[in-house]
Design a protein around this motif. Sequence first.
Motif, mmCIF file in Angstrom:
data_model
loop_
_atom_site.group_PDB
_atom_site.id
_atom_site.type_symbol
_atom_site.label_atom_id
_atom_site.label_comp_id
_atom_site.label_asym_id
_atom_site.label_seq_id
_atom_site.Cartn_x
_atom_site.Cartn_y
_atom_site.Cartn_z
ATOM 1 N N GLU A 345 48.821 32.521 32.615
ATOM 2 C CA GLU A 345 47.278 33.478 32.343
ATOM 3 C C GLU A 345 47.647 34.652 32.287
ATOM 4 O O GLU A 345 48.451 35.302 32.867
ATOM 5 C CB GLU A 345 46.628 33.171 33.788
ATOM 6 N N PRO A 346 46.737 35.694 31.538
ATOM 7 C CA PRO A 346 47.318 36.602 31.400
ATOM 8 C C PRO A 346 46.959 37.705 32.671
ATOM 9 O O PRO A 346 46.165 37.296 33.590
ATOM 10 C CB PRO A 346 46.207 37.357 30.250
ATOM 11 N N PRO A 347 47.452 38.852 32.739
ATOM 12 C CA PRO A 347 47.172 39.796 34.165
ATOM 13 C C PRO A 347 45.996 40.358 33.962
ATOM 14 O O PRO A 347 45.968 41.730 34.437
ATOM 15 C CB PRO A 347 48.621 40.684 34.021
ATOM 16 N N PHE A 348 44.912 39.888 33.455
ATOM 17 C CA PHE A 348 43.752 40.411 33.724
ATOM 18 C C PHE A 348 42.409 39.462 33.351
ATOM 19 O O PHE A 348 42.949 38.229 32.995
ATOM 20 C CB PHE A 348 43.454 41.510 32.417
ATOM 21 N N ASN A 349 41.171 39.764 33.619
ATOM 22 C CA ASN A 349 40.192 38.403 33.436
ATOM 23 C C ASN A 349 39.326 39.232 32.272
ATOM 24 O O ASN A 349 38.544 40.105 32.708
ATOM 25 C CB ASN A 349 39.611 38.295 34.726
ATOM 26 N N LEU A 350 39.371 38.738 31.081
ATOM 27 C CA LEU A 350 38.608 38.925 30.022
ATOM 28 C C LEU A 350 37.154 38.681 30.437
ATOM 29 O O LEU A 350 36.135 39.533 29.706
ATOM 30 C CB LEU A 350 39.015 38.142 28.934
ATOM 31 N N PHE A 351 36.779 37.973 31.060
ATOM 32 C CA PHE A 351 35.384 37.581 31.348
ATOM 33 C C PHE A 351 34.989 37.817 32.948
ATOM 34 O O PHE A 351 34.208 37.225 33.644
ATOM 35 C CB PHE A 351 34.991 36.122 30.961
ATOM 36 N N TYR A 352 35.563 38.768 33.786
ATOM 37 C CA TYR A 352 35.445 39.134 35.075
ATOM 38 C C TYR A 352 33.968 39.092 35.223
ATOM 39 O O TYR A 352 33.340 38.598 36.212
ATOM 40 C CB TYR A 352 36.350 40.357 35.382
ATOM 41 N N GLU A 353 33.252 40.245 34.711
ATOM 42 C CA GLU A 353 31.701 40.546 34.910
ATOM 43 C C GLU A 353 31.045 39.226 34.696
ATOM 44 O O GLU A 353 29.834 39.029 35.308
ATOM 45 C CB GLU A 353 31.699 41.857 34.277
ATOM 46 N N ASP A 354 31.068 38.645 33.481
ATOM 47 C CA ASP A 354 30.456 37.518 33.081
ATOM 48 C C ASP A 354 30.501 36.821 33.969
ATOM 49 O O ASP A 354 29.327 35.816 34.514
ATOM 50 C CB ASP A 354 30.984 36.921 31.599
ATOM 51 N N LEU A 355 31.430 36.195 34.743
ATOM 52 C CA LEU A 355 31.586 35.092 35.385
ATOM 53 C C LEU A 355 30.934 35.600 36.931
ATOM 54 O O LEU A 355 30.235 34.898 37.802
ATOM 55 C CB LEU A 355 33.186 34.814 35.840
ATOM 56 N N ARG A 356 31.161 36.951 37.239
ATOM 57 C CA ARG A 356 30.675 37.431 38.610
ATOM 58 C C ARG A 356 28.993 37.148 38.428
ATOM 59 O O ARG A 356 28.473 36.684 39.313
ATOM 60 C CB ARG A 356 30.830 38.808 38.686
#
Length: 400
Positions: A345-356
């Motif tokens: 898993e990459p060390p970032f979340n590409l969809f952080y705000e979308d998931l939040r």
Amino acid sequence: MLANPITIARWMIVTGIAGLLVIAALASWFLRDQIYQTFQDPGEPFQTYAPPDGVDYAQADAWYAAHEFADTDEPAVFFIHPTTYSGGSNWNADLGKESANRAVIEVALPNYAAPFARSGALFAPRYRQAALYAFMNNREDSVQARLFAYQDIERAFAQFLIETGDARPIILAGVGQGGFHALGLLLNQIAEAPDLHNRLVAAYVIDSPVPLDLFAGPLAPIPPCETAEDVRCVHAYSHARPDEADRIRILTERTMSWRPNGDLSFVEGRGLLCVNPVLGARTSEYASARQHRGGVAAEGLPLDTTPAPIPGQTGAQCADGVLFIEEPRHRDLQRPHRLAEDFREPPFNLFYEDLRLDVAQRTFALTSILQEERRWAPPLGPVEEIEEAPVVPIPDRRDF
């Protein structure tokens, strides 16, 4: 003047050696993952392997996070972290392995658990995760290491249910290896337990393929999240760029997942669930980068810190069970070139705000539904007629 034969011979030898070195370097580059995998092999059959000691999930130190509830109705989040242990000496991680624990605390939790923790109290168990090596091949030993890790998750989930009581909404989320274990909990613990299913906001299975045949069998009570308003459903996607042929092959062919009978088998030919996180819906519609609400590179940030999302970084579209994305423009959201990166898993979340925003909306919706169900629950004893409950409006995702 003719060249000295000795000079020519030396030149040919040097050129030959240089050519061999170039070929060796190229071979090492193209076979780097296989070479890396060789060095991570524990070198002992799982059947004779003595796994590291486990933990008592009734104790606070068995959890990376186990927050107290703010009120009696606050939802609870059960989050299962991705693989952070490479392998080498163990099939399953020693819970005292500092580098693996640091990767969970500094990378996995702030990037992948935090979006869900905004909607409820976070519980994230320590568990004897299967090594990365166990996901780079499908040896019987590797499969046994994954199932062994899942046993820890089942024990942690049982304690989680004790801590949360029997009425609180629950959110299930797992990433990578954690997604595999979350799917196991859905099959073995939640699908056949109507009380748990009734309280389930949604189950988020990220970067771990979810075969569609499960929904025709044991997961029939917990359908895919068809729209952004659905609750008591499964939200799942595994993402890749169109040019990542090896990663796509891993996700659609070489990965093993749960079967309806509880065994594991390859996902090839079984069809895969893809819910577009930008749209919050199961659809083949293309979501443009304009609709992308933002990724986050939150490494090292405390869980209670709200990072600023980087929006407009990628379009996203589900096709053949894979969420195809575009290369993000921001360097912080581009995959690093690590060994075995296709399995990480990459060390970032590409969809952080979308998931939040997605989990916030679904949590609001289920909380409203549960409140209405309790309000209109029939009293003890016979009644002649019960007034139909009013429809509760669902807020727009932009309201959060």
